[in-house]
Scaffold this motif. Structure first.
Motif, mmCIF file in Angstrom:
data_model
loop_
_atom_site.group_PDB
_atom_site.id
_atom_site.type_symbol
_atom_site.label_atom_id
_atom_site.label_comp_id
_atom_site.label_asym_id
_atom_site.label_seq_id
_atom_site.Cartn_x
_atom_site.Cartn_y
_atom_site.Cartn_z
ATOM 1 N N ASP A 35 108.975 35.623 -22.637
ATOM 2 C CA ASP A 35 107.500 36.064 -22.288
ATOM 3 C C ASP A 35 106.821 34.693 -21.819
ATOM 4 O OD1 ASP A 35 105.432 37.631 -22.075
ATOM 5 O OD2 ASP A 35 104.785 37.214 -23.988
ATOM 6 N N LEU A 36 107.361 34.244 -20.842
ATOM 7 C CA LEU A 36 106.802 33.045 -20.079
ATOM 8 C C LEU A 36 105.761 33.618 -19.361
ATOM 9 C CD1 LEU A 36 106.847 30.150 -18.709
ATOM 10 C CD2 LEU A 36 108.110 31.240 -16.874
ATOM 11 N N LYS A 37 104.614 32.728 -19.307
ATOM 12 C CA LYS A 37 103.101 33.470 -18.791
ATOM 13 C C LYS A 37 103.438 33.669 -17.345
ATOM 14 C CE LYS A 37 98.842 31.071 -17.770
ATOM 15 N NZ LYS A 37 98.411 29.715 -17.810
ATOM 16 N N GLN A 38 102.740 34.799 -17.047
ATOM 17 C CA GLN A 38 102.934 34.977 -15.586
ATOM 18 C C GLN A 38 101.928 34.231 -14.697
ATOM 19 O OE1 GLN A 38 103.252 39.500 -14.872
ATOM 20 N NE2 GLN A 38 104.686 39.437 -16.556
ATOM 21 N N GLY A 39 102.474 34.215 -13.407
ATOM 22 C CA GLY A 39 101.761 33.542 -12.436
ATOM 23 C C GLY A 39 101.974 34.178 -11.082
ATOM 24 N N ASP A 40 101.478 33.511 -10.147
ATOM 25 C CA ASP A 40 101.791 33.726 -8.409
ATOM 26 C C ASP A 40 102.923 32.868 -7.926
ATOM 27 O OD1 ASP A 40 99.870 35.777 -8.567
ATOM 28 O OD2 ASP A 40 98.180 34.368 -7.697
ATOM 29 N N ILE A 41 102.972 31.748 -8.592
ATOM 30 C CA ILE A 41 103.950 30.595 -8.067
ATOM 31 C C ILE A 41 104.720 30.155 -9.356
ATOM 32 C CG2 ILE A 41 104.423 28.581 -6.793
ATOM 33 C CD1 ILE A 41 103.450 30.656 -4.726
ATOM 34 N N SER A 100 116.838 18.033 -13.064
ATOM 35 C CA SER A 100 116.970 16.741 -13.765
ATOM 36 C C SER A 100 116.662 15.533 -12.914
ATOM 37 C CB SER A 100 118.364 16.532 -14.614
ATOM 38 O OG SER A 100 118.577 17.451 -15.290
ATOM 39 N N ASP A 101 117.150 15.420 -11.495
ATOM 40 C CA ASP A 101 116.823 14.342 -10.740
ATOM 41 C C ASP A 101 115.476 14.333 -10.146
ATOM 42 O OD1 ASP A 101 117.102 16.377 -8.839
ATOM 43 O OD2 ASP A 101 118.686 15.457 -7.708
ATOM 44 N N GLY A 102 114.553 15.594 -10.453
ATOM 45 C CA GLY A 102 113.435 15.622 -9.923
ATOM 46 C C GLY A 102 113.199 16.714 -8.728
ATOM 47 N N TYR A 103 114.168 17.061 -8.148
ATOM 48 C CA TYR A 103 114.278 17.885 -7.100
ATOM 49 C C TYR A 103 113.568 19.371 -7.573
ATOM 50 C CZ TYR A 103 115.676 21.384 -3.192
ATOM 51 O OH TYR A 103 115.786 22.117 -2.193
ATOM 52 N N ASN A 104 112.516 19.846 -6.680
ATOM 53 C CA ASN A 104 111.904 20.879 -7.031
ATOM 54 C C ASN A 104 111.426 21.945 -6.041
ATOM 55 O OD1 ASN A 104 108.516 20.457 -6.863
ATOM 56 N ND2 ASN A 104 109.614 18.639 -7.271
ATOM 57 N N ILE A 105 111.490 23.009 -6.280
ATOM 58 C CA ILE A 105 110.965 24.200 -5.350
ATOM 59 C C ILE A 105 109.952 25.091 -6.070
ATOM 60 C CG2 ILE A 105 113.264 24.105 -4.250
ATOM 61 C CD1 ILE A 105 113.780 27.060 -6.095
ATOM 62 N N GLU A 106 109.296 25.893 -5.090
ATOM 63 C CA GLU A 106 108.240 26.788 -5.644
ATOM 64 C C GLU A 106 108.778 28.015 -5.117
ATOM 65 O OE1 GLU A 106 104.472 25.591 -4.313
ATOM 66 O OE2 GLU A 106 104.275 23.877 -5.651
ATOM 67 N N ILE A 107 108.692 29.079 -5.973
ATOM 68 C CA ILE A 107 109.067 30.582 -5.761
ATOM 69 C C ILE A 107 107.968 31.404 -6.098
ATOM 70 C CG2 ILE A 107 110.685 32.525 -6.361
ATOM 71 C CD1 ILE A 107 112.182 30.269 -5.147
ATOM 72 N N SER A 108 107.697 32.349 -5.086
ATOM 73 C CA SER A 108 106.593 33.301 -5.414
ATOM 74 C C SER A 108 106.894 34.339 -6.341
ATOM 75 C CB SER A 108 106.104 34.113 -3.906
ATOM 76 O OG SER A 108 106.197 35.306 -4.109
ATOM 77 N N LYS A 109 105.987 34.968 -7.111
ATOM 78 C CA LYS A 109 106.295 36.008 -8.214
ATOM 79 C C LYS A 109 107.232 37.126 -7.727
ATOM 80 C CE LYS A 109 102.311 38.846 -7.856
ATOM 81 N NZ LYS A 109 100.756 38.690 -8.311
ATOM 82 N N ASN A 110 106.927 37.320 -6.119
ATOM 83 C CA ASN A 110 107.792 38.452 -5.698
ATOM 84 C C ASN A 110 109.170 38.216 -5.526
ATOM 85 O OD1 ASN A 110 105.163 39.734 -5.483
ATOM 86 N ND2 ASN A 110 104.809 38.640 -3.608
ATOM 87 N N ASP A 111 109.453 36.814 -5.664
ATOM 88 C CA ASP A 111 111.107 36.580 -5.459
ATOM 89 C C ASP A 111 111.666 36.453 -6.600
ATOM 90 O OD1 ASP A 111 110.803 37.012 -2.607
ATOM 91 O OD2 ASP A 111 110.240 34.873 -2.344
ATOM 92 N N ILE A 112 111.067 36.491 -7.844
ATOM 93 C CA ILE A 112 111.615 36.050 -9.075
ATOM 94 C C ILE A 112 112.783 37.024 -9.429
ATOM 95 C CG2 ILE A 112 111.335 36.278 -11.399
ATOM 96 C CD1 ILE A 112 110.254 33.540 -10.209
ATOM 97 N N ASN A 113 112.733 38.480 -9.020
ATOM 98 C CA ASN A 113 113.689 39.300 -9.336
ATOM 99 C C ASN A 113 115.158 39.038 -8.518
ATOM 100 O OD1 ASN A 113 112.750 40.186 -6.791
ATOM 101 N ND2 ASN A 113 112.302 42.133 -7.377
ATOM 102 N N LYS A 114 114.878 38.340 -7.500
ATOM 103 C CA LYS A 114 116.018 37.607 -6.784
ATOM 104 C C LYS A 114 116.886 36.591 -7.540
ATOM 105 C CE LYS A 114 113.771 38.907 -2.317
ATOM 106 N NZ LYS A 114 112.638 38.422 -1.489
ATOM 107 N N GLY A 115 116.606 36.001 -8.869
ATOM 108 C CA GLY A 115 116.793 35.064 -9.233
ATOM 109 C C GLY A 115 118.039 35.122 -10.015
ATOM 110 N N ILE A 116 119.052 34.310 -9.871
ATOM 111 C CA ILE A 116 120.238 34.471 -10.870
ATOM 112 C C ILE A 116 120.377 32.941 -11.354
ATOM 113 C CG2 ILE A 116 121.698 33.834 -8.950
ATOM 114 C CD1 ILE A 116 123.956 35.558 -10.336
#
Ligand SMILES: Nc1nc2c(c(=O)[nH]1)N[C@H]1C(S)=C(S)[C@@H](COP(=O)(O)O)O[C@H]1N2
Ligand SMILES: [Mo]
Length: 377
Positions: free
Chosen positions: A318-324, A330-346
């Motif tokens: 039940d992670l809070k919902q948001g747009d992004i 662990s090494d600090g690399y980070n990306i942003e994903i839109s809420k519409n693409d969350i269902n593509k995640g594995i």
């Protein structure tokens, strides 16, 4: 007439003898009492024949077992179901907690939880779903007999619920305050396996095995803000448990060997340990254990990779919902994903054992290796 008189005399003599015996017994006991309570004001009766009712406004309220016996007496045949699956039939008598609470102007149906503590250090929270749906019997008789010494002064019985809630030798019944109850909305999910990678691992003796464990305090002080909120723990077999932050922080998570990841401590009764943790959360931060997650959530195969659906995991926590959403390694690399693409995640594990997240149809640089955390913007 004479016969009658003789009988009468015999009875009088018997009564005198009985009184003398009882009197002797008492004097022995009271000698013990006085040596015990030399520098205390309370008598033995005060400490063993009463419990504390706490958290319903004002200070602690002392409830004597006699007061509990004045509640309407209920008698029920119940089945105790232990964690090992063992069933025991019992006939119990006691008063209902609800009647006692109503006398103090509260109803169990409107509480967020009550925590029951025993004289042996056992402590268990009765969650609100149980408070809403079940009778809680303040039990003082089992099979028509007073409680066994080790269960005195009171035993909790909740018919239809498992025996882990049936606290023996109750010392305290405490209403869980809303502000300390577990259940703030989660705003960040950490991959437990990555979060503990830099923590100290210590040897932990578990039956015949020598396993490794982390101190929970080390983990919380690195990733979770200070606070009084309780900890919610969900196990891979479906068990859900709230634990106080204090108790949780002072314990361990065993990370190798049987039943791991497991919440435990040599200082806690075994019934409070939690085997096979799936995730736990406190103060808006949740920790997901990958080995259990891969076994619990649906299997997903995407571009030759086998893993679990990101969306299903985030919904369960039940992670809070948001747009992004942000994914950080662990090494600090980070990306942003839109809420519409969350269902593509594995979510999956790489050959080296680290966790990865990937998104079907999105550029390759959205794959995050050695994933540490998932947040909401
Ligand atoms: N005071 C106290 N009550 C307790 C426990 C305990 O360790 N201490 N264990 C609980 C758990 S986890 C179970 S399964 C049952 C065991 O009850 P049984 O001994 O009747 O099987 O008691 C519950 N009540
Ligand atoms: Mo248990």
């Amino acid at each position: 007439m004479k016969l009658y008189k003789n009988k009468f005399n015999m009875i009088v003599i018997l009564i005198v003898i009985i009184l003398a015996l009882v009197g002797c017994g008492q004097s022995v006991e009271s000698n013990d009492d006085s040596s015990d309570s030399d520098n205390k004001t309370s008598t033995v009766d005060d400490t063993t024949e009463s419990i504390i009712l706490a958290g319903i406004g004002g200070g602690d309220i002392k409830i004597t077992i006699d007061e509990i016996k004045e509640l309407k007496k209920v008698n029920e045949d119940v089945i105790s179901l232990s964690s090992s699956g063992e069933e025991t039939e019992l006939n119990i008598s006691g008063g209902l907690l609800e009647e006692l609470l109503i006398k103090h102007n509260v109803s169990q149906t409107e509480l967020d939880g009550i925590r029951i503590t025993a004289t042996d250090g056992y402590s268990m929270e009765i969650p609100s779903e149980i408070l809403k749906n079940r009778d809680i019997v303040l039990t003082y008789e089992v099979e028509g007999e007073p409680l066994l010494k080790e269960d005195e002064p009171l035993r909790i019985v909740i018919p239809e619920e498992r025996a882990m809630y049936w606290v023996r030798s109750v010392s305290k019944i405490e209403v869980v305050e809303k502000k300390t109850a577990a259940g703030k909305q989660v705003e960040k999910v950490l991959i437990f396996d990555a979060a503990i990678s830099n923590l100290d691992k210590q040897d932990y003796e578990y039956y015949e095995d020598l396993d490794k464990a982390i101190k929970i305090d080390d983990l919380l002080s690195e990733f979770v803000p200070e606070g009084k909120e309780q900890v919610f723990i969900k196990a891979s077999d479906g068990l859900q448990r709230n634990e106080t932050r204090e108790t949780f922080k002072d314990a361990f998570i065993k990370i190798t060997g049987e039943n791991s990841p497991m919440f435990l401590s040599p200082d806690l009764p075994e019934g409070m340990h939690v085997k096979g943790i799936l995730w736990f959360s406190s103060e808006k931060v949740a920790f997901l254990t990958m080995d259990k997650a891969l076994g619990v959530y649906s299997k997903l195969i995407q571009e030759d990779i086998e893993g679990i659906p990101l969306k299903e995991v985030l919904e369960d926590i039940d992670l809070k919902q948001g747009d992004i959403y942000t994914f950080t390694a662990s090494d600090g690399y980070n990306i942003e994903i839109s809420k519409n693409d969350i269902n593509k995640g594995i979510l999956y594990k790489a050959d080296d054992g680290s966790t990865r997240v990937g998104f079907e149809g999105l550029p390759k640089n959205t794959t995050v290796r050695d994933l540490l955390s998932i947040g909401v913007k």
